[in-house]
Structure formats: structure tokens, C-alpha cells
Design a protein around this motif. Structure first.
Motif, PDB file in Angstrom:
ATOM      1  N   LEU A   1      21.812  34.139 -24.404  1.00  0.00           N
ATOM      2  CA  LEU A   1      21.998  32.681 -24.419  1.00  0.00           C
ATOM      3  C   LEU A   1      20.772  31.935 -23.895  1.00  0.00           C
ATOM      4  CD1 LEU A   1      25.734  32.440 -23.316  1.00  0.00           C
ATOM      5  CD2 LEU A   1      24.775  32.041 -25.586  1.00  0.00           C
ATOM      6  N   THR A   2      19.835  32.636 -23.272  1.00  0.00           N
ATOM      7  CA  THR A   2      18.566  32.022 -22.897  1.00  0.00           C
ATOM      8  C   THR A   2      17.683  31.798 -24.110  1.00  0.00           C
ATOM      9  OG1 THR A   2      17.560  34.182 -22.523  1.00  0.00           O
ATOM     10  CG2 THR A   2      18.603  33.110 -20.617  1.00  0.00           C
ATOM     11  N   GLY A   3      18.006  32.429 -25.243  1.00  0.00           N
ATOM     12  CA  GLY A   3      17.212  32.305 -26.461  1.00  0.00           C
ATOM     13  C   GLY A   3      16.324  33.493 -26.739  1.00  0.00           C
ATOM     14  N   TYR A   4      16.131  34.382 -25.763  1.00  0.00           N
ATOM     15  CA  TYR A   4      15.241  35.519 -25.951  1.00  0.00           C
ATOM     16  C   TYR A   4      15.938  36.634 -26.732  1.00  0.00           C
ATOM     17  CZ  TYR A   4      11.814  33.479 -22.808  1.00  0.00           C
ATOM     18  OH  TYR A   4      10.875  32.642 -22.256  1.00  0.00           O
ATOM     19  N   GLU A   5      15.161  37.324 -27.562  1.00  0.00           N
ATOM     20  CA  GLU A   5      15.697  38.447 -28.331  1.00  0.00           C
ATOM     21  C   GLU A   5      16.101  39.571 -27.385  1.00  0.00           C
ATOM     22  OE1 GLU A   5      13.444  39.933 -31.583  1.00  0.00           O
ATOM     23  OE2 GLU A   5      12.949  37.939 -32.351  1.00  0.00           O
ATOM     24  N   ASP A   6      17.132  40.300 -27.777  1.00  0.00           N
ATOM     25  CA  ASP A   6      17.621  41.402 -26.957  1.00  0.00           C
ATOM     26  C   ASP A   6      17.461  42.724 -27.703  1.00  0.00           C
ATOM     27  OD1 ASP A   6      19.198  42.727 -24.818  1.00  0.00           O
ATOM     28  OD2 ASP A   6      20.616  43.013 -26.454  1.00  0.00           O
ATOM     29  N   GLY A   7      17.159  43.764 -26.947  1.00  0.00           N
ATOM     30  CA  GLY A   7      17.165  45.113 -27.512  1.00  0.00           C
ATOM     31  C   GLY A   7      15.952  45.467 -28.332  1.00  0.00           C
ATOM     32  N   THR A   8      14.830  44.772 -28.119  1.00  0.00           N
ATOM     33  CA  THR A   8      13.630  45.046 -28.911  1.00  0.00           C
ATOM     34  C   THR A   8      13.202  46.501 -28.805  1.00  0.00           C
ATOM     35  OG1 THR A   8      12.881  42.762 -28.602  1.00  0.00           O
ATOM     36  CG2 THR A   8      11.230  44.358 -29.302  1.00  0.00           C
ATOM     37  N   GLU A   9      13.303  47.069 -27.607  1.00  0.00           N
ATOM     38  CA  GLU A   9      12.832  48.439 -27.376  1.00  0.00           C
ATOM     39  C   GLU A   9      13.962  49.465 -27.465  1.00  0.00           C
ATOM     40  OE1 GLU A   9       9.711  49.255 -27.114  1.00  0.00           O
ATOM     41  OE2 GLU A   9       9.009  47.179 -27.206  1.00  0.00           O
ATOM     42  N   ASN A  10      15.106  49.086 -28.009  1.00  0.00           N
ATOM     43  CA  ASN A  10      16.190  50.043 -28.158  1.00  0.00           C
ATOM     44  C   ASN A  10      15.750  51.227 -29.023  1.00  0.00           C
ATOM     45  OD1 ASN A  10      18.668  49.996 -26.884  1.00  0.00           O
ATOM     46  ND2 ASN A  10      19.603  48.571 -28.309  1.00  0.00           N
ATOM     47  N   PRO A  11      16.062  52.459 -28.629  1.00  0.00           N
ATOM     48  CA  PRO A  11      15.774  53.589 -29.525  1.00  0.00           C
ATOM     49  C   PRO A  11      16.609  53.489 -30.790  1.00  0.00           C
ATOM     50  CG  PRO A  11      17.149  54.285 -27.678  1.00  0.00           C
ATOM     51  CD  PRO A  11      16.720  52.879 -27.391  1.00  0.00           C
ATOM     52  N   LYS A  12      16.125  54.090 -31.858  1.00  0.00           N
ATOM     53  CA  LYS A  12      16.801  53.987 -33.153  1.00  0.00           C
ATOM     54  C   LYS A  12      17.036  55.375 -33.750  1.00  0.00           C
ATOM     55  CE  LYS A  12      15.001  49.384 -34.346  1.00  0.00           C
ATOM     56  NZ  LYS A  12      14.481  49.114 -32.990  1.00  0.00           N
ATOM     57  N   ASP A  13      18.037  55.440 -34.627  1.00  0.00           N
ATOM     58  CA  ASP A  13      18.333  56.645 -35.409  1.00  0.00           C
ATOM     59  C   ASP A  13      18.490  57.872 -34.492  1.00  0.00           C
ATOM     60  OD1 ASP A  13      18.136  55.030 -37.696  1.00  0.00           O
ATOM     61  OD2 ASP A  13      15.969  55.330 -37.787  1.00  0.00           O
ATOM     62  N   GLY A  14      17.769  58.951 -34.793  1.00  0.00           N
ATOM     63  CA  GLY A  14      17.911  60.176 -34.017  1.00  0.00           C
ATOM     64  C   GLY A  14      17.550  59.999 -32.553  1.00  0.00           C
ATOM     65  N   GLU A  15      16.572  59.140 -32.275  1.00  0.00           N
ATOM     66  CA  GLU A  15      16.191  58.894 -30.884  1.00  0.00           C
ATOM     67  C   GLU A  15      17.321  58.200 -30.126  1.00  0.00           C
ATOM     68  OE1 GLU A  15      12.562  56.729 -30.997  1.00  0.00           O
ATOM     69  OE2 GLU A  15      11.330  58.487 -31.501  1.00  0.00           O
ATOM     70  N   ALA A  16      18.054  57.335 -30.820  1.00  0.00           N
ATOM     71  CA  ALA A  16      19.195  56.657 -30.194  1.00  0.00           C
ATOM     72  C   ALA A  16      20.290  57.658 -29.853  1.00  0.00           C
ATOM     73  CB  ALA A  16      19.727  55.568 -31.113  1.00  0.00           C
ATOM     74  N   VAL A  17      20.559  58.573 -30.776  1.00  0.00           N
ATOM     75  CA  VAL A  17      21.576  59.604 -30.534  1.00  0.00           C
ATOM     76  C   VAL A  17      21.172  60.463 -29.337  1.00  0.00           C
ATOM     77  CG1 VAL A  17      22.705  61.644 -31.483  1.00  0.00           C
ATOM     78  CG2 VAL A  17      22.343  59.640 -32.924  1.00  0.00           C
ATOM     79  N   HIS A  18      19.901  60.855 -29.291  1.00  0.00           N
ATOM     80  CA  HIS A  18      19.424  61.698 -28.191  1.00  0.00           C
ATOM     81  C   HIS A  18      19.535  60.971 -26.854  1.00  0.00           C
ATOM     82  CE1 HIS A  18      17.136  64.754 -26.075  1.00  0.00           C
ATOM     83  NE2 HIS A  18      16.368  63.798 -25.583  1.00  0.00           N
ATOM     84  N   ALA A  19      19.243  59.661 -26.838  1.00  0.00           N
ATOM     85  CA  ALA A  19      19.283  58.897 -25.593  1.00  0.00           C
ATOM     86  C   ALA A  19      20.704  58.653 -25.108  1.00  0.00           C
ATOM     87  CB  ALA A  19      18.569  57.554 -25.791  1.00  0.00           C
ATOM     88  N   ALA A  20      21.645  58.471 -26.048  1.00  0.00           N
ATOM     89  CA  ALA A  20      22.974  57.983 -25.681  1.00  0.00           C
ATOM     90  C   ALA A  20      24.045  59.051 -25.617  1.00  0.00           C
ATOM     91  CB  ALA A  20      23.406  56.902 -26.678  1.00  0.00           C
ATOM     92  N   ILE A  21      23.853  60.180 -26.310  1.00  0.00           N
ATOM     93  CA  ILE A  21      24.943  61.144 -26.490  1.00  0.00           C
ATOM     94  C   ILE A  21      24.621  62.463 -25.788  1.00  0.00           C
ATOM     95  CG2 ILE A  21      26.360  62.360 -28.174  1.00  0.00           C
ATOM     96  CD1 ILE A  21      26.691  59.324 -28.238  1.00  0.00           C
ATOM     97  N   ALA A  22      25.570  62.936 -24.995  1.00  0.00           N
ATOM     98  CA  ALA A  22      25.389  64.179 -24.254  1.00  0.00           C
ATOM     99  C   ALA A  22      25.483  65.384 -25.184  1.00  0.00           C
ATOM    100  CB  ALA A  22      26.442  64.285 -23.153  1.00  0.00           C
ATOM    101  N   ASP A  23      24.726  66.422 -24.874  1.00  0.00           N
ATOM    102  CA  ASP A  23      24.844  67.694 -25.593  1.00  0.00           C
ATOM    103  C   ASP A  23      24.520  68.834 -24.639  1.00  0.00           C
ATOM    104  OD1 ASP A  23      22.045  67.860 -25.381  1.00  0.00           O
ATOM    105  OD2 ASP A  23      21.727  67.038 -27.374  1.00  0.00           O
ATOM    106  N   GLY A  24      24.852  70.045 -25.069  1.00  0.00           N
ATOM    107  CA  GLY A  24      24.581  71.205 -24.240  1.00  0.00           C
ATOM    108  C   GLY A  24      25.454  71.318 -23.007  1.00  0.00           C
ATOM    109  N   MET A  25      26.562  70.577 -22.974  1.00  0.00           N
ATOM    110  CA  MET A  25      27.444  70.585 -21.806  1.00  0.00           C
ATOM    111  C   MET A  25      28.730  71.369 -22.053  1.00  0.00           C
ATOM    112  SD  MET A  25      27.057  66.644 -20.437  1.00  0.00           S
ATOM    113  CE  MET A  25      27.896  67.008 -18.888  1.00  0.00           C
ATOM    114  N   GLY A  26      29.017  71.686 -23.307  1.00  0.00           N
ATOM    115  CA  GLY A  26      30.214  72.450 -23.602  1.00  0.00           C
ATOM    116  C   GLY A  26      31.264  71.640 -24.334  1.00  0.00           C
ATOM    117  N   GLN A  27      32.322  72.319 -24.771  1.00  0.00           N
ATOM    118  CA  GLN A  27      33.401  71.678 -25.516  1.00  0.00           C
ATOM    119  C   GLN A  27      34.098  70.605 -24.673  1.00  0.00           C
ATOM    120  OE1 GLN A  27      36.046  74.706 -26.977  1.00  0.00           O
ATOM    121  NE2 GLN A  27      34.642  75.353 -28.590  1.00  0.00           N
ATOM    122  N   GLY A  28      34.418  69.503 -25.346  1.00  0.00           N
ATOM    123  CA  GLY A  28      35.070  68.400 -24.666  1.00  0.00           C
ATOM    124  C   GLY A  28      34.121  67.460 -23.966  1.00  0.00           C
TER     125      GLY A  28
END
Length: 282
Positions: A112-139
Motif C-alpha cells: 500500500l506504500t506503492g512499492y513493488e513487492d517480491g522482486t527478488e523472490n526465487p522462481k520455478d525450481g529455485e522457489a521449490v528448493h527455497a520453500a519446500i522441505a526434502d530429505g526429511m522422510g515420509q510425512g
């Protein structure tokens, strides 16, 4: 939580089949896991962090639902459905309506200040790697660690700033979103540069504006920060630097906004189109 463990399990069973992971994202707090007698690796409460106005408020909850949709009527319907089958086990303590602002129809939204948000957000595969856990086991693989903050903007403080002060607070030019090399070290962009941490601190984030009118007719505005990570490390590293714990330099954003609510959650993975609650012993 307003019911016993049996009531909670029954309610979660209904939620398991109802939430689709897209229009309804489910997030579990540490207190809920404790009630069920389980420990989700990495799940904990929001840490103690001292901001420029003192300790950041800790506002833990048992359960958080992020309901998404283009029509407010659809969101109201979904909210009431969820509240109805959760009611025997959970008491709703807050509903906050957020909205998209300044969307260009593709990849840009604005605070609401007018500034763009999320310019440096990772995208595609990089977004999945940043946001989603792996290698921890089932569940656990496919789940996400979710940091939620409600920020309250000081509209008067922001209005008193000159255009240059505003740009230096953010570290980008409002007119074209260009990053400013001569911005001070307190600029938000410099404080939170994800590649500047060791290890790097990438998260997938969304800022969602909110607005409400108080009983006296005055209004408040702010944003909900929603950050998804493969752990809480990246968010916490950024937040501690913003607060000046590393070098005493406080993020310029605190000049006109402060987080008034801060919570940590764990988002269970989805499996075969429904919530995978094996980590909760369900």
C-alpha cells in the motif's frame, strides 16, 4: 484449541479432506503438535527478537488457514465451512481479509506504500528448493515452514517522508523499481539481500495488504508477510539482521511499519490430493 485430543483429531480428519493445498493452505502450530503428543522436526515457536521498539510480540496459535480466492464471497463461504467443522475442537481468534494491490496481471503486486513487492523472490525450481522441505522422510518431505507476521503501517510517518527518504528506506526507486546503489546500509533491500547471508537465506514470500476501519471511524493499514521456507533459518536470519542484531543497523522499514503479530507454523505436505498428516500421527 478448545477441545480434547480426540475432538482435535476428528476436526483435523475433516480438514484433511477439505483443504486442497492451493485455495486452502493449512498451517500447524507447535502447541497443536504438542497436544497430539508428537514432535514435528524443526517446528517451534517464534523466537525472541528485539526490534527498535522492544521485543517483537510473540503470538502463537494452534492452527492457521490461508484461504485464497478472487471473490470475497467465495472466501466468506470457505471461512464459514472451515469454522463449522473446526468449531468443536478449535475457537477462531482472528480473521483478517487481505487483498492483491497494484497487480499487473502477471508478476507484480504492490504494498500500500506503492512499492513493488517480491522482486527478488526465487522462481520455478529455485522457489521449490527455497520453500519446500526434502530429505526429511515420509510425512515431512513436501512440507514447508511458514513464518507469518502482521505489520502495521504508520501512515502519518510515511506521509512525512520525502520521495528520496522513502526510496532510501526501501532501497529502490518508486518510479521504476530500480535498486539504488547509493542507498544507506539501513535500506530494506540491503538488509535482506538473500544471497548476502552464509549460508544464503532464500525464502518464497508474499506480502498481502490489509485495511480495516476502527470503531471510532479511523482506519489502519498494513501487510501480512507470509514466508515459506525449507526450514525457519532463512526467515530468521533476515529478521535478526533487520532488527540490527548483527551490526546495530536497524532496517529502515521500521521507520514506518512494525510487526505487531509474529507466528511460526508447519504446513503439512499434500499426498494424493489431500493433506498428509502422518507427521501428526494421523
Amino acid at each position: 484449541v478448545s477441545g480434547d485430543a480426540a475432538a482435535v483429531r476428528k476436526a483435523l480428519g475433516q480438514l484433511q479432506n477439505w483443504a486442497d493445498g492451493v485455495n486452502a493452505v493449512v498451517a500447524v502450530g507447535e502447541s497443536l503438535a504438542q497436544l497430539l503428543g508428537v514432535q514435528v522436526p524443526g517446528l517451534r515457536n517464534f523466537p525472541s527478537i528485539k526490534g527498535p521498539q522492544g521485543e517483537l510480540p510473540l503470538t502463537p496459535h494452534a492452527l492457521c488457514l490461508w484461504l485464497r480466492g478472487a471473490e470475497q464471497g467465495d472466501l466468506l463461504k470457505a471461512s464459514r465451512e472451515a469454522a463449522a467443522f473446526l468449531a468443536p475442537a478449535f475457537t477462531c481468534v482472528q480473521v483478517l481479509d487481505c487483498f492483491r494491490h497494484g497487480w499487473n496481471g502477471r508478476d507484480v503486486v504492490r504494498d500500500l506504500t506503492g512499492y513493488e513487492d517480491g522482486t527478488e523472490n526465487p522462481k520455478d525450481g529455485e522457489a521449490v528448493h527455497a520453500a519446500i522441505a526434502d530429505g526429511m522422510g515420509q510425512g515431512l518431505d513436501g512440507g514447508s515452514y511458514f513464518a507469518v507476521q502482521e505489520w502495521l503501517h504508520d501512515q502519518e510517518a510515511f506521509a512525512r517522508m520525502t520521495a528520496l527518504q522513502k526510496d532510501h528506506m526501501i532501497g529502490r526507486r518508486l518510479s521504476d523499481n530500480e535498486e539504488l546503489e547509493d542507498a544507506p546500509e539501513s535500506a530494506h533491500v540491503k538488509r535482506t539481500a538473500q544471497e548476502s547471508f552464509t549460508p544464503e537465506a532464500f525464502i518464497l514470500r508474499r506480502n498481502m495488504p490489509w485495511w480495516r476501519v476502527k470503531a471510532d471511524g479511523s482506519d489502519e493499514i498494513g501487510t501480512i508477510f507470509a514466508g515459506f521456507g525449507r526450514s525457519f533459518y532463512a526467515f530468521e536470519a533476515q529478521m535478526r539482521r533487520m532488527a540490527g542484531e548483527e551490526d546495530g543497523i536497524v532496517d529502515g522499514l521500521f521507520q514506518m511499519s512494525n510487526p505487531v503479530k509474529n507466528s511460526y507454523y508447519w504446513c503439512p505436505p499434500m499426498k494424493d490430493g489431500k493433506l498428509d498428516l502422518r507427521a501428526l500421527d494421523m
